[in-house]
Scaffold this active site. Structure first.
Site, PDB file in Angstrom:
ATOM      1  N   CYS A   1      -2.403   9.019   2.790  1.00 22.94           N
ATOM      2  CA  CYS A   1      -2.053   8.683   1.467  1.00 22.94           C
ATOM      3  C   CYS A   1      -3.209   8.653   0.371  1.00 22.94           C
ATOM      4  CB  CYS A   1      -1.650   7.082   1.500  1.00 22.94           C
ATOM      5  SG  CYS A   1      -3.022   6.004   2.175  1.00 22.94           S
TER       6      CYS A   1
ATOM      7  N   GLU B   1       0.702  -1.058   0.006  1.00 28.12           N
ATOM      8  CA  GLU B   1       0.012  -0.162   0.121  1.00 28.12           C
ATOM      9  C   GLU B   1       1.010   1.228  -0.195  1.00 28.12           C
ATOM     10  OE1 GLU B   1      -3.221  -0.339  -0.027  1.00 28.12           O
ATOM     11  OE2 GLU B   1      -3.689  -2.407   0.738  1.00 28.12           O
TER      12      GLU B   1
HETATM   13  P1  NAD Z   1       8.340   5.067   4.535  1.00 26.03           P
HETATM   14  O1  NAD Z   1       8.355   4.233   3.218  1.00 26.03           O
HETATM   15  O2  NAD Z   1       9.703   5.603   4.658  1.00 26.03           O
HETATM   16  O3  NAD Z   1       8.325   4.233   5.782  1.00 26.03           O
HETATM   17  C1  NAD Z   1       7.483   3.178   6.110  1.00 26.03           C
HETATM   18  C2  NAD Z   1       8.094   1.677   6.836  1.00 26.03           C
HETATM   19  O4  NAD Z   1       9.072   1.311   6.224  1.00 26.03           O
HETATM   20  C3  NAD Z   1       8.541   2.349   8.045  1.00 26.03           C
HETATM   21  O5  NAD Z   1       8.045   1.191   9.214  1.00 26.03           O
HETATM   22  C4  NAD Z   1       9.860   2.325   8.003  1.00 26.03           C
HETATM   23  O6  NAD Z   1      10.979   2.391   9.263  1.00 26.03           O
HETATM   24  C5  NAD Z   1      10.200   1.400   6.927  1.00 26.03           C
HETATM   25  N1  NAD Z   1      11.387   1.389   6.279  1.00 26.03           N
HETATM   26  C6  NAD Z   1      11.996   2.641   5.810  1.00 26.03           C
HETATM   27  N2  NAD Z   1      13.092   2.317   5.011  1.00 26.03           N
HETATM   28  C7  NAD Z   1      12.986   0.662   5.034  1.00 26.03           C
HETATM   29  C8  NAD Z   1      13.987   0.016   4.307  1.00 26.03           C
HETATM   30  N3  NAD Z   1      15.122   0.410   3.595  1.00 26.03           N
HETATM   31  N4  NAD Z   1      13.580  -1.347   4.273  1.00 26.03           N
HETATM   32  C9  NAD Z   1      12.648  -1.859   5.311  1.00 26.03           C
HETATM   33  N5  NAD Z   1      11.953  -0.871   5.845  1.00 26.03           N
HETATM   34  C10 NAD Z   1      12.046   0.523   5.559  1.00 26.03           C
HETATM   35  O7  NAD Z   1       7.166   5.752   4.648  1.00 26.03           O
HETATM   36  P2  NAD Z   1       6.480   6.898   5.677  1.00 26.03           P
HETATM   37  O8  NAD Z   1       7.146   8.163   5.626  1.00 26.03           O
HETATM   38  O9  NAD Z   1       6.542   6.096   7.292  1.00 26.03           O
HETATM   39  O10 NAD Z   1       5.159   6.879   5.220  1.00 26.03           O
HETATM   40  C11 NAD Z   1       4.543   7.785   4.315  1.00 26.03           C
HETATM   41  C12 NAD Z   1       4.296   7.018   3.023  1.00 26.03           C
HETATM   42  O11 NAD Z   1       3.265   6.165   3.265  1.00 26.03           O
HETATM   43  C13 NAD Z   1       3.446   8.043   2.172  1.00 26.03           C
HETATM   44  O12 NAD Z   1       4.159   8.051   0.939  1.00 26.03           O
HETATM   45  C14 NAD Z   1       2.022   7.598   1.967  1.00 26.03           C
HETATM   46  O13 NAD Z   1       1.214   7.696   0.834  1.00 26.03           O
HETATM   47  C15 NAD Z   1       2.284   6.001   2.408  1.00 26.03           C
HETATM   48  N6  NAD Z   1       0.788   5.478   2.925  1.00 26.03           N
HETATM   49  C16 NAD Z   1       0.203   4.569   1.949  1.00 26.03           C
HETATM   50  C17 NAD Z   1      -0.914   4.207   2.519  1.00 26.03           C
HETATM   51  C18 NAD Z   1      -1.698   3.339   1.624  1.00 26.03           C
HETATM   52  O14 NAD Z   1      -2.606   2.512   2.155  1.00 26.03           O
HETATM   53  N7  NAD Z   1      -1.544   3.220   0.513  1.00 26.03           N
HETATM   54  C19 NAD Z   1      -1.552   4.461   3.869  1.00 26.03           C
HETATM   55  C20 NAD Z   1      -0.615   5.138   4.647  1.00 26.03           C
HETATM   56  C21 NAD Z   1       0.574   5.794   4.267  1.00 26.03           C
END
Ligand code: NAD
Length: 489
Positions: free
Chosen positions: A294, A260
């Site tokens: 999102c 997602e």
């Molecule tokens: P992010 O991708 O930076 O982080 C999300 C998760 O991934 C966190 O737990 C983080 O620690 C982990 N992570 C980061 N780098 C990683 C790596 N290299 N390997 C493994 N795990 C890693 O996103 P964010 O800034 O926390 O959240 C915002 C984003 O999430 C926005 O783009 C938003 O649109 C999206 N989002 C999507 C939905 C949906 O349902 N489509 C819902 C909520 C948020």
């Protein structure tokens, strides 16, 4: 002290592995801050590969017995978990607001929303029916059975710290899978609290495991799970670049994936729209959680014939929004999650203005309130050359673009790599279906700004990812089909 949590039980502050609350094996911890003040108010384990491996061992060991628990019993445990979540709604809501920054009413609302998924999947656990398939030859019996995929790794973002956990863990447990989870580094406390309540509800040891890690160590934890063939499913919500990385790294062990990812939702107002309803819908969809959702409209397209009237109405509402810390019940928009988020919003607004957009409301940081506040902002004269049109701003900025032609606006709406949500307002029923068919996305709001519901499928297309959460389809992400074919004996 504002936002005090009444029940210490909800703040275990350690990893939960194999039914025990444990420090990270290397003994490190990292800070959790209140985005309203940047003050540190808790610490949690800064886990690494050893902790990830221990969590995986526990989940793997628990799988055989958990999948054998009758679905009705798994459902009862989920219902007890849900009862406990609702009994602690106020405390959990405060915790969400404290570590994530959303206003208190929204924090409490998120708990109810999270709970709706736990309740829903408790029901779905008992309805994971398979198929009896009509056989093509006499005497043969054919069946398709749903089996849990195995160990699931759930990786969640910070913007809905309770709902994202519930949407992944509830269907996984309902299906008979065991779970290892790494919550977002900005909001680990809510997830630990939810796991504590799951423990109290009777989720058996090893079935649900959680390890927290700082941003610097997130990949070290998750890589252990990505590389191990015993993890059969990755369920991720977060940014598109991280989602692509997880997909690439899962390829060697061919895991099942739900991704997602980011969105860039268009919000289209036609000349026959009910403008007051459209303004109401945009206010809800755009400014909830300070624009950090999102499914938030990221581009607002308004027909020329109604553009000025719509912008006037919207400007009045945006300027009336009350910005403040979550601790103030009157706040409608809280702080952004961190400095990185504010820098991105500022860069998008400055870029739009440099390229010819005009600021109608807001447009700058609210530095006197704290380092993470940005004023609710309305921009007009926005075009597709601007960063705020092509990237997800994730902040309280409504960028308005004027349009004249329906075909052009559909092309523009679909003109990004993303495809999560889209919204449009019109009273022409023929146009409703034309747009519903033409928009490339997973969710469509038609004269409606608030879409999500546990009974509806949530997820995207294109670079917004794949897989669906919620609905009758949500459980299927955590099962595979086994076909049984019995010949005549
Ligand atoms: P992010 O991708 O930076 O982080 C999300 C998760 O991934 C966190 O737990 C983080 O620690 C982990 N992570 C980061 N780098 C990683 C790596 N290299 N390997 C493994 N795990 C890693 O996103 P964010 O800034 O926390 O959240 C915002 C984003 O999430 C926005 O783009 C938003 O649109 C999206 N989002 C999507 C939905 C949906 O349902 N489509 C819902 C909520 C948020």
């Amino acid at each position: 002290m504002p936002l005090t949590i009444q029940h210490d039980d909800l703040l275990p502050g350690r990893n939960f592995i194999g039914g025990q609350w444990r420090e990270a094996q290397e003994g490190r911890r990292f800070d959790v801050t209140d985005p309203a003040t940047d003050a540190v108010f808790a610490t949690v384990p800064d886990s690494g590969a050893l902790d990830a491996a221990a969590a995986l061992e526990a989940a793997h060991a628990a799988f055989a017995s958990w999948r054998a628990v009758p679905a009705k019993q798994r459902a009862q445990i989920l219902r007890r978990w849900n009862d406990l979540v609702l009994a602690h709604q106020d405390d959990l809501g405060r915790l969400i607001s404290r570590e994530q920054g959303k206003p208190l009413a929204e924090g409490r609302g998120e708990v109810a929303y999270a709970s709706s998924y736990v309740d829903w999947f408790a029901g779905e656990a008992t309805r994971a029916n398979g198929d009896v398939i009509p056989a093509p030859v006499p005497g043969r019996r054919m069946f398709a059975l749903k089996e849990p995929v195995g160990v699931v790794a759930a990786i969640t973002p910070w913007n809905f710290p309770a709902a994202m956990i519930a949407r992944k863990i509830a269907p996984a447990l309902a299906a008979g899978c065991t779970v290892v989870c790494k919550p977002a580094e900005d909001t680990p406390l809510t997830s630990l609290a939810l796991v504590r309540l799951a423990e109290m509800a009777g989720v058996p040891s090893g079935v649900l495991n959680i390890v927290t890690a700082s941003r610097q160590r997130a990949a070290e934890v998750v890589d252990v799970w990505l590389d191990d063939p015993r993890v059969r499913k990755i369920s991720f919500t977060g940014s598109t670049p991280v989602g692509k990385h997880l997909a690439r790294r899962s390829a060697d062990t061919l895991k099942k994936l739900s991704l997602e990812l980011g969105g860039n939702a268009p919000f289209i107002v036609f000349d026959d729209a009910d403008l007051d309803a459209a303004v109401d819908g945009l206010m809800v969809a755009k400014f909830r959680n300070g624009g950090q959702t999102c499914v938030c409209p990221n581009r607002v397209f308004v027909h020329s014939a109604v553009h000025d009237t719509f912008v006037d109405k919207l400007a009045a509402r945006v300027s009336a929004l009350k910005v403040g810390p979550a601790s103030d019940e009157a706040s409608q928009v809280g702080p952004m999650i961190n400095a990185r988020a504010v820098e991105k919003i500022e860069r998008h607004v400055n870029d739009a203005v440099e390229r010819g957009a005009q600021v109608v409301v807001g447009g700058q940081r609210l530095a006197s309130m704290g380092s993470n506040y940005f004023a609710p902002t309305l921009l007009v004269g926005v075009d597709s050359s601007m960063a705020c049109s092509m990237e997800e701003t994730f902040g309280p900025v409504a960028p308005v673009t004027r349009f004249d032609d329906a075909a052009d606006v559909i092309r523009a709406a679909n003109g990004t790599p993303f495809g999560l949500a889209a919204y449009f307002y019109t009273r022409d029923v023929r146009r409703v279906w034309r747009l519903a068919d033409a928009l490339e996305c997973g969710l469509v709001g038609i004269n409606e700004g608030a879409l999500a519901a546990e009974a509806a499928p949530f997820g995207g297309v294109k670079e917004s990812g794949y897989g669906r959460e919620g609905s009758v389809h949500g459980l299927d992400e955590y099962v595979h089909l086994k076909y049984l074919c019995q010949g005549q004996v």
